[in-house]
Design an enzyme around this catalytic site. Structure first.
Site, short mmCIF file in Angstrom:
data_model
loop_
_atom_site.label_atom_id
_atom_site.label_comp_id
_atom_site.label_asym_id
_atom_site.label_seq_id
_atom_site.Cartn_x
_atom_site.Cartn_y
_atom_site.Cartn_z
N ASN A 40 0.74 -1.20 0.08
CA ASN A 40 0.17 -0.08 -0.17
C ASN A 40 0.86 1.16 0.04
O ASN A 40 1.75 1.25 0.80
CB ASN A 40 -0.66 0.02 1.14
CG ASN A 40 -1.93 0.93 0.97
OD1 ASN A 40 -1.63 2.07 1.04
ND2 ASN A 40 -3.23 0.66 1.19
N ALA A 41 0.71 2.30 -0.89
CA ALA A 41 1.54 3.16 -1.13
C ALA A 41 1.14 4.48 -0.18
O ALA A 41 1.84 5.34 -0.21
CB ALA A 41 1.25 3.92 -2.60
#
Length: 165
Positions: A40-41
């Protein structure tokens, strides 16, 4: 199917901006941390935008986020879902967080950013009708989820620059 329970909001009284997701995924629920999935960024782009190392311990990342005036929460407080995808959320199982109450307790918040379209759609359908006389600027940003792979990290980070004042 097991009922999933989300997290409480993370905010200081001085928050000016609320970032809303839909519901924590499996990795986040297992770790008891927002955006814990390694792909997840969220923390990478938030760290870049706010000038901190995304590899800091979780509590320090939260402290950096909140001290910069940002609050973090999810539209849903509970639901039933197999896996982590928003599309797997059972519509009849939705329990929406008391966001109107939260906003009343945080009167400086004048902007809401949605981490993806599901968060925005849930907010507009279930929360917006409960807000009385509250002027908010609301904007959807690209999901930081690894499932939303149509944009690169650089493209997502560029779009998320919108949260900066």
């Amino acid at each position: 199917m097991t009922r999933l329970q989300g997290f409480p909001p993370v905010a200081l009284d001085t928050a000016h901006t609320l970032i809303l997701g839909s519901m924590p995924g499996v990795a986040s629920l297992s770790a008891s941390e927002y955006y814990a999935h390694p792909r997840n960024a969220f923390w990478r782009l938030i760290g870049e935008l706010l000038g901190f190392d995304a590899s800091l311990p979780y509590e320090q990342r939260l402290a950096r986020l909140t001290s910069a005036g940002y609050a973090l929460w999810d539209v849903l407080g509970a639901c039933r879902r197999n896996g982590s995808l928003d599309t797997a959320i059972e519509a009849e199982s939705l329990e929406v967080n008391p966001i109107a109450d939260f906003l009343a307790e945080h009167p400086l918040i004048d902007r809401v950013f949605f981490n993806g379209s599901t968060a925005e759609n849930l907010f507009r359908r279930h929360v917006m009708p409960t807000l009385r006389n509250r002027e908010l600027t609301c904007r959807r940003l690209p999901s930081t989820s690894p499932a939303h792979a149509s944009l690169t990290l650089a493209q997502k980070t560029h779009a998320w620059r919108e949260i900066l004042r």
